[in-house]
Write an enzyme that holds these catalytic residues in place. Structure first.
Site, PDB file in Angstrom:
ATOM      1  N   GLU A 106      43.710 -16.176 -34.309  1.00 26.29           N
ATOM      2  CA  GLU A 106      42.436 -16.283 -33.597  1.00 26.29           C
ATOM      3  C   GLU A 106      41.737 -14.932 -33.543  1.00 26.29           C
ATOM      4  OE1 GLU A 106      40.722 -17.660 -29.222  1.00 26.29           O
ATOM      5  OE2 GLU A 106      42.635 -16.591 -29.378  1.00 26.29           O
ATOM      6  N   HIS A 107      42.452 -13.890 -33.193  1.00 26.82           N
ATOM      7  CA  HIS A 107      41.836 -12.579 -33.062  1.00 26.82           C
ATOM      8  C   HIS A 107      41.426 -12.004 -34.411  1.00 26.82           C
ATOM      9  CE1 HIS A 107      43.407 -11.554 -28.754  1.00 26.82           C
ATOM     10  NE2 HIS A 107      42.768 -12.702 -28.822  1.00 26.82           N
ATOM     11  N   ASP A 108      42.061 -12.441 -35.482  1.00 23.37           N
ATOM     12  CA  ASP A 108      41.655 -12.026 -36.821  1.00 23.37           C
ATOM     13  C   ASP A 108      40.334 -12.678 -37.214  1.00 23.37           C
ATOM     14  OD1 ASP A 108      41.636 -10.912 -39.333  1.00 23.37           O
ATOM     15  OD2 ASP A 108      43.546 -11.747 -39.968  1.00 23.37           O
TER      16      ASP A 108
END
Length: 799
Positions: free
Chosen positions: A304-306
């Site tokens: 998700e953070h990528d």
């Protein structure tokens, strides 16, 4: 038909005729494109109209192609090759407008220019309100739950700049909607589509948008390495996937006014409070998943953070943070509510917050972005991360971020050492990026959310060490390589490892092996792939970012167990005490114990049960309460104009429900009863809530709707990436020998090589079993080791 009442330029609804008149421009004219044209030319123009009409149909979708799809047989998501529009809205538009479609009516260019000038004046006048808010100290205070929320959505300075420009576009779009289609009685969805057909070309903002979306001169020569910001990946669409661009849509947005107002219910003025839905539909509880570990959850957040970083708005003129509730949790007086506020109301009977007399939960609307086609129209939200699976959470998404994280010596990333072990570098703004009231341990990474909780810090630390390990080996193999080559080659290897783990190990656990095969996303042996399609736009979908990937919070555990090498839990770390307070990771042997915990501790089941650490105590400070991740996620979906769950059911091949009982095809009856108690109509149910309510399908974690949305995104993430690791014949392709080595990697091996663990099971996403038992990290048959010898560059002596 929806009400044609107007919304003023600060987003406040009014039914006053005088309010509408104040928005009119004297130069407003609407012309038919066939008016005053000779007969022969009319035939040509009519053909153009038909062609444009067909183009609209392609853009917004054709109903017959969607309604009969069997979700279990879905091979390639229907949205994979184009953005699917709101079919029913387009069908209504065709029925409601006779003759030449209203979408194709010509708007005088002076009106477009005038609308921008008007909107710029409106935005400029916000300064008085913002100065008043600053003088009364209505802002986010350090260390509070609202501070934790701000860290999770902290806007980059470039995001703030674009947000201000796109805010002008939004206000101009409202002006155009109110002075064209709405004044003639057409509904809001129809007006949003009409305004989206008007271009910024010729306005002051047109040039800014065009420059932001390319083309870029630096893209002319294909590079072996990815750009840091994701640009230049596609040779003909150079801004596809670039950081600081908007999300794309699987379904045309549903806004209450067609442009920016949060979605309204089928009947009535407002949807039920997001917190009310959260309390009626979800509950606190601990139901363990018997087969999956916390590594599944943590990798989901890493992915998700990528791919996703949605920033929240700041004050336009001062750059200060926005607070939408009083510090004591009560509502602000209307004169102190910023236009970007969208707070969550909490009932006096709330089962948790009522004891603290909290009535208001802070929520600030997301930063808006230029639309990808540089048009007026409904609001789109900005993604600060690159839209590729490219390790941006580790390396950064801008050149400045990437440079600040490097040592510029032998290709390595910056780190700091404690007791002989490498940890993430320390942030130079600890009280800004961590929930600290005074300077303390706070880490810096490619993504400022790194400090959110201990397991996330651990995952970042392990991959920092992996990059530096790889760079060190490459330096030994190629002593003639300089810093830049070593950095880029190590980054290339690490990103390939991340992609392989995601698609080979993690994705089958989330959506099921069969669905991975149906989607054509399986990783085959040591062979190259030819799956790249330059016509596929990899841009992350808004529905993936705000709903599908957010399933992970249901699976988080409130007690992080610390395991010794024999896999005995000798200590527990309560999650609620460590939000954005990462110092605990460096203490004693906590990091290695947490790594063992990721591979040992069971995840919670993916369902509508959430531990209270994220349900009521998210970002808790010294007070007795925090925030509710479910309420925040529901509110964000409404803020972003995400259509209701029912529309995504239809997109993904399920029947669109006219009554709640239809939901029972994929949702348990008892849960459907809760939905009917929370919502007045099936079309009101939020995507996140309906999707999370579904029974898991096909051996995976997700039900058919969220699986469809997540699977669609992962398909475009792979097939729209020219640098995906297993492609052949591309500038960034590995050799056959190198690819064979990359395909040996597992998350177990990454843990073994970078966390000082002695044993690990081969598949850390799965609990121990007879076929997945603990084994020594030295057992390279069970846990293969990637050899980098194939990266040795042979220097030929011409003498």
């Amino acid at each position: 038909m929806k009400s044609s009442s107007t919304v003023n330029l600060l987003g406040q609804r009014t039914n006053s005729d005088s309010a509408l008149k104040t928005l009119e421009l004297k130069s407003l004219t609407i012309k038919s494109p066939l008016q005053h044209i000779p007969g022969g030319m009319k035939m040509v123009c009519a053909s153009v109209v038909v062609a444009l009409f067909m183009l609209l149909a392609l853009q917004f979708g054709v109903e017959s192609g969607l309604s009969k799809v069997d979700v279990e047989a879905l091979r390639v998501p229907l949205a994979l090759h184009n953005i699917i529009g709101d079919i029913e809205a387009v069908q209504r538009a065709r029925r409601d407008v006779g003759g030449v479609p209203a979408e194709l009516q010509e708007i005088d260019e002076d009106v477009l220019l005038g609308s921008v000038s008007f909107a710029e004046g409106v935005v400029a006048r916000m300064s008085r309100l913002e100065d008043n808010l600053a003088s009364t100290d209505i802002r986010v205070h350090a260390g509070t739950p609202a501070h934790g929320q701000l860290i999770d959505s902290y806007p980059h300075i470039k995001a703030v700049q674009q947000g201000k420009d796109s805010l002008v576009v939004t206000k101009a779009s409202l002006f155009l909607a109110q002075n064209t289609c709405q004044r003639f009685g057409h509904d809001d969805d129809k007006c949003g589509a009409l305004v989206a057909s008007m271009k910024l070309n010729g306005t002051r903002l047109g040039e800014k948008c065009a420059a932001h979306h390319g083309p870029f001169g630096a893209c002319e020569r294909p590079s072996k390495y990815r750009t840091v910001d994701g640009s230049c990946n596609n040779p003909s669409q150079q801004s596809w996937g670039k950081a600081l661009t908007g999300y794309q849509r699987l379904i045309f947005p549903h806004y209450g006014d067609g442009i920016q107002e949060p979605r309204r219910p089928v009947h009535g003025r407002a949807l039920p409070s997001a917190r009310k839905v959260s309390t009626l539909v979800t509950k606190e509880g601990n139901d363990l998943d018997g087969s999956r570990t916390l590594a599944v959850v943590q990798w989901a957040q890493f992915v998700e953070h990528d791919l996703v970083f949605t920033p929240a708005s700041k004050m336009v003129t001062t750059g200060d943070s926005i607070m939408c509730c009083r510090q004591d949790g009560s509502h602000l007086p209307p004169r102190y509510v910023h236009p970007s506020c969208y707070p969550i109301s909490i009932a006096s009977s709330d089962p948790f917050y009522s004891q603290f007399r909290v009535q208001c939960m802070n929520y600030v609307r997301s930063v808006s972005a230029f639309r990808s086609d540089c048009s007026f129209g409904p609001v789109e939200q900005l993604n600060q991360a690159t839209h590729f699976l490219d390790g941006s959470m580790l390396y950064g998404s801008t050149t400045d971020e990437a440079q600040s994280l490097r040592t510029l010596v032998k290709g390595k990333l910056r780190s700091q050492f404690q007791n002989g072990q490498a940890f993430l570098p320390l942030s130079d703004r600890p009280t800004q990026y961590c929930q600290l009231s005074e300077p303390g341990t706070c880490y810096k990474a490619g993504d400022m959310r790194v400090n959110m909780h201990p397991d996330l810090v651990v995952m970042h630390t392990v991959w920092l060490r992996e990059h530096n390990r790889v760079a060190g080996v490459l330096a030994e193999l190629n002593p003639h390589w300089g810093d830049e080559t070593l950095y880029q080659e190590a980054r290339r290897v690490v990103v390939a490892e991340m992609q392989h783990i995601t698609f080979k190990e993690w994705l089958p656990s989330v959506v099921g092996e069969d669905y991975v095969k149906k989607m054509g996303l399986q990783i085959s042996g040591s062979e190259f792939s030819v799956k790249y399609d330059e016509n596929i736009n990899p841009t992350v979908s808004n529905s993936f970012a705000t709903a599908a990937i957010r399933f992970l919070y249901s699976m988080m555990d409130g007690d992080l167990k610390l395991y010794d090498e024999g896999r005995e839990a000798n200590q527990t770390m309560p999650l609620l005490y460590h939000f954005n307070k990462p110092q605990v990771v460096e203490e004693s042997k906590n990091l290695v114990a947490l790594v063992r915990g990721l591979a040992t501790q069971s995840a919670q089941k993916n369902d509508l049960k959430y531990v209270d650490d994220v349900k009521d105590l998210l970002y808790k400070d010294t007070s007795s309460y925090g925030m509710d991740v479910v309420s925040l996620d529901i509110q964000r979906g409404r803020d972003h104009g995400i259509p209701a769950y029912n529309y995504f059911r239809k997109l993904c091949g399920l029947p669109k429900a006219k009554k709640f009982s239809t939901f029972e095809d994929v949702i348990p009856q008892s849960t459907v009863q809760k939905l009917s108690a929370a919502y007045a109509h099936p079309d009101d149910v939020d995507l996140l809530v309906g999707g999370m309510a579904e029974r898991p399908a096909g051996g995976g974690l997700l039900g058919p709707t969220l699986r469809c949305v997540l699977g669609e995104q992962m398909a475009r993430t792979r097939k729209g990436d020219r640098y995906f690791y297993d492609l052949a014949g591309k500038p960034g392709s590995f050799s056959a020998a190198q690819l064979r080595e990359i395909k040996k990697v597992t998350l177990a091996r990454i843990f073994c090589d970078n966390a000082n663990v002695e044993t690990m099971q081969p598949n850390v996403f799965q609990r121990f079993s007879l076929s997945n038992g603990l084994t020594s990290c030295q057992n390279t048959a069970a846990i293969p080791r990637v050899s980098l010898n194939s990266w040795r560059e042979v220097i030929v002596d011409n003498l």
